[in-house]
Design an enzyme around this catalytic site. Structure first.
Site, short mmCIF file in Angstrom:
data_model
loop_
_atom_site.label_atom_id
_atom_site.label_comp_id
_atom_site.label_asym_id
_atom_site.label_seq_id
_atom_site.Cartn_x
_atom_site.Cartn_y
_atom_site.Cartn_z
N ARG A 150 40.37 124.51 -40.83
CA ARG A 150 40.43 125.85 -40.23
C ARG A 150 40.64 125.69 -38.73
O ARG A 150 40.25 124.69 -38.12
CB ARG A 150 39.13 126.61 -40.49
CG ARG A 150 38.79 126.78 -41.97
CD ARG A 150 37.42 127.41 -42.14
NE ARG A 150 37.08 127.59 -43.54
CZ ARG A 150 36.40 126.71 -44.28
NH1 ARG A 150 35.99 125.56 -43.73
NH2 ARG A 150 36.11 126.97 -45.54
N LYS A 174 31.90 125.58 -42.17
CA LYS A 174 31.04 126.76 -42.24
C LYS A 174 29.63 126.36 -42.67
O LYS A 174 29.44 125.46 -43.46
CB LYS A 174 31.62 127.76 -43.25
CG LYS A 174 32.88 128.46 -42.77
CD LYS A 174 33.33 129.50 -43.79
CE LYS A 174 34.53 130.29 -43.28
NZ LYS A 174 34.96 131.31 -44.26
N HIS A 245 46.12 129.76 -40.25
CA HIS A 245 45.71 129.65 -41.65
C HIS A 245 46.89 129.36 -42.58
O HIS A 245 46.69 128.85 -43.69
CB HIS A 245 45.00 130.94 -42.08
CG HIS A 245 43.68 130.67 -42.73
ND1 HIS A 245 42.62 130.05 -42.08
CD2 HIS A 245 43.22 130.92 -43.99
CE1 HIS A 245 41.59 129.95 -42.90
NE2 HIS A 245 41.94 130.45 -44.06
N ARG A 248 46.95 125.82 -43.30
CA ARG A 248 45.91 125.49 -44.29
C ARG A 248 46.40 125.82 -45.70
O ARG A 248 46.23 125.03 -46.63
CB ARG A 248 44.64 126.28 -43.95
CG ARG A 248 43.44 126.02 -44.87
CD ARG A 248 42.20 126.67 -44.24
NE ARG A 248 41.09 126.79 -45.15
CZ ARG A 248 40.19 125.82 -45.39
NH1 ARG A 248 40.34 124.65 -44.80
NH2 ARG A 248 39.17 126.03 -46.20
N HIS A 271 35.79 124.08 -49.54
CA HIS A 271 35.43 125.30 -50.27
C HIS A 271 34.13 125.07 -51.04
O HIS A 271 33.98 124.06 -51.73
CB HIS A 271 36.53 125.68 -51.27
CG HIS A 271 37.70 126.35 -50.63
ND1 HIS A 271 38.94 126.42 -51.24
CD2 HIS A 271 37.83 127.00 -49.44
CE1 HIS A 271 39.78 127.07 -50.44
NE2 HIS A 271 39.13 127.43 -49.35
N TYR A 280 45.31 128.94 -54.99
CA TYR A 280 46.52 128.19 -54.65
C TYR A 280 47.29 127.74 -55.89
O TYR A 280 48.46 127.41 -55.79
CB TYR A 280 46.15 126.98 -53.79
CG TYR A 280 45.59 127.37 -52.45
CD1 TYR A 280 46.42 127.87 -51.45
CD2 TYR A 280 44.23 127.28 -52.18
CE1 TYR A 280 45.92 128.26 -50.22
CE2 TYR A 280 43.72 127.66 -50.96
CZ TYR A 280 44.56 128.15 -49.99
OH TYR A 280 44.05 128.54 -48.79
#
Length: 299
Positions: A150, A174, A245, A248, A271, A280
């Site tokens: 990110r 995150k 993004h 990404r 993730h 995806y």
């Protein structure tokens, strides 16, 4: 807002910060959603959270739809309030959760935008140059495409997080979760050139430990990276818009198109849920279908 409601909200946001390690942006979003629900409670004459029933939760959902909000926004608000109630249940402050059985609206399935391999090459060609800023810009582009990190993770990279010998990067994602992400020889070469020949010229006083620096020697921001990428796409004369993004999305799509398994891509992207990565696969299947239709003699 009465004192009890204020204390309950304050306790919940502290929990999000201290125990869940949510970012300021995330817990402020929770706070905003819950305060919006408090306004609804006042309109309905509901003085405390224990007075809220399932019918009130349904009415709140209806009002959100009537305001023309997107399904994703409605889902987020309901999820915020549901989590708030779940926290108060855990703390034994409330017994029931009227939002437990509220069905969230299905999210719109938007396929993530990505670049084709020839477009990536055109963008890389546009990064050519040997000035300190051009070497830095190439390193940024190669790093984003090679790792799928990110843009927030990219701006937080410290010099010590890069291991050129092992071609790996320590990424702080995150929720303060850390992961190691490998990168290829092209990104390795670009980073080495930047670190050895470009960064020392950009670092004015040498006090910054961040990997990526701006032209004044300070830490490069997310906005700075967006401006750099916009200049690259203009130079490449590609139509459409670019945002960090997209690289990404491109990273994940190209890996899956070339045979990578879903679990590996999930780990590389950081993730928490496999469902986030599965989006995806739709892009990959779409790409496979286009290739089939373009090349099969009886398509």
């Amino acid at each position: 807002m009465n004192k009890q409601l204020d204390e309950q909200l304050h306790s919940f946001t502290e929990y999000l910060q201290i125990e869940k390690h949510y970012s300021v942006h995330t817990f402020e979003q929770y706070r905003h959603d819950i305060e919006e629900f408090y306004v609804f409670m006042k309109e309905q004459g509901l003085r405390s959270l224990k007075d809220v029933e399932y019918s009130d939760a349904r009415l709140f959902l209806t009002k959100l739809h009537d305001h023309g909000l997107k399904r994703s926004s409605v889902s987020r608000k309901v999820s915020s309030i549901r989590s708030f109630y779940r926290y108060l249940n855990r703390e034994k402050q409330l017994l029931d959760n009227p939002f437990s059985f509220v069905n969230l609206p299905k999210k719109e399935q938007r396929l993530p935008a990505f670049f084709y391999e020839e477009e990536i090459q055109a963008l890389l060609d546009a990064c050519n140059g040997d000035t300190p800023l051009e070497l830095r810009n190439l390193a940024i582009f190669e790093l984003l495409y090679a790792t799928g990190i990110r843009v927030s993770e990219c701006t937080n990279i410290q010099l010590g997080d890069v291991d050129l010998g092992m071609s790996t990067l320590l990424v702080k994602g995150k929720g303060k979760k850390e992961r190691y992400v490998p990168f290829g020889s092209f990104a390795n070469d670009a980073l080495e050139q930047y670190i050895l020949h470009s960064r020392p010229k950009l670092a004015k006083d040498g006090s910054h430990t961040q990997l990526l620096l701006n032209h004044r020697g300070g830490a490069l921001t997310q906005r700075g990276i967006r401006l750099i990428l916009n200049k690259i796409i203009e130079k490449a004369s590609l139509t459409g818009k670019i945002h960090p993004h997209m690289l990404r999305h491109t990273f994940a799509t190209h890996l899956l198109n070339n045979g990578a398994d879903l679990r590996t891509v999930q780990e590389l992207l950081g993730h928490a849920q496999l469902s986030s990565t599965q989006l995806y696969t739709h892009v990959s299947k779409d790409q496979l279908r286009k290739t089939y239709l373009a090349h099969h003699p009886r398509a």
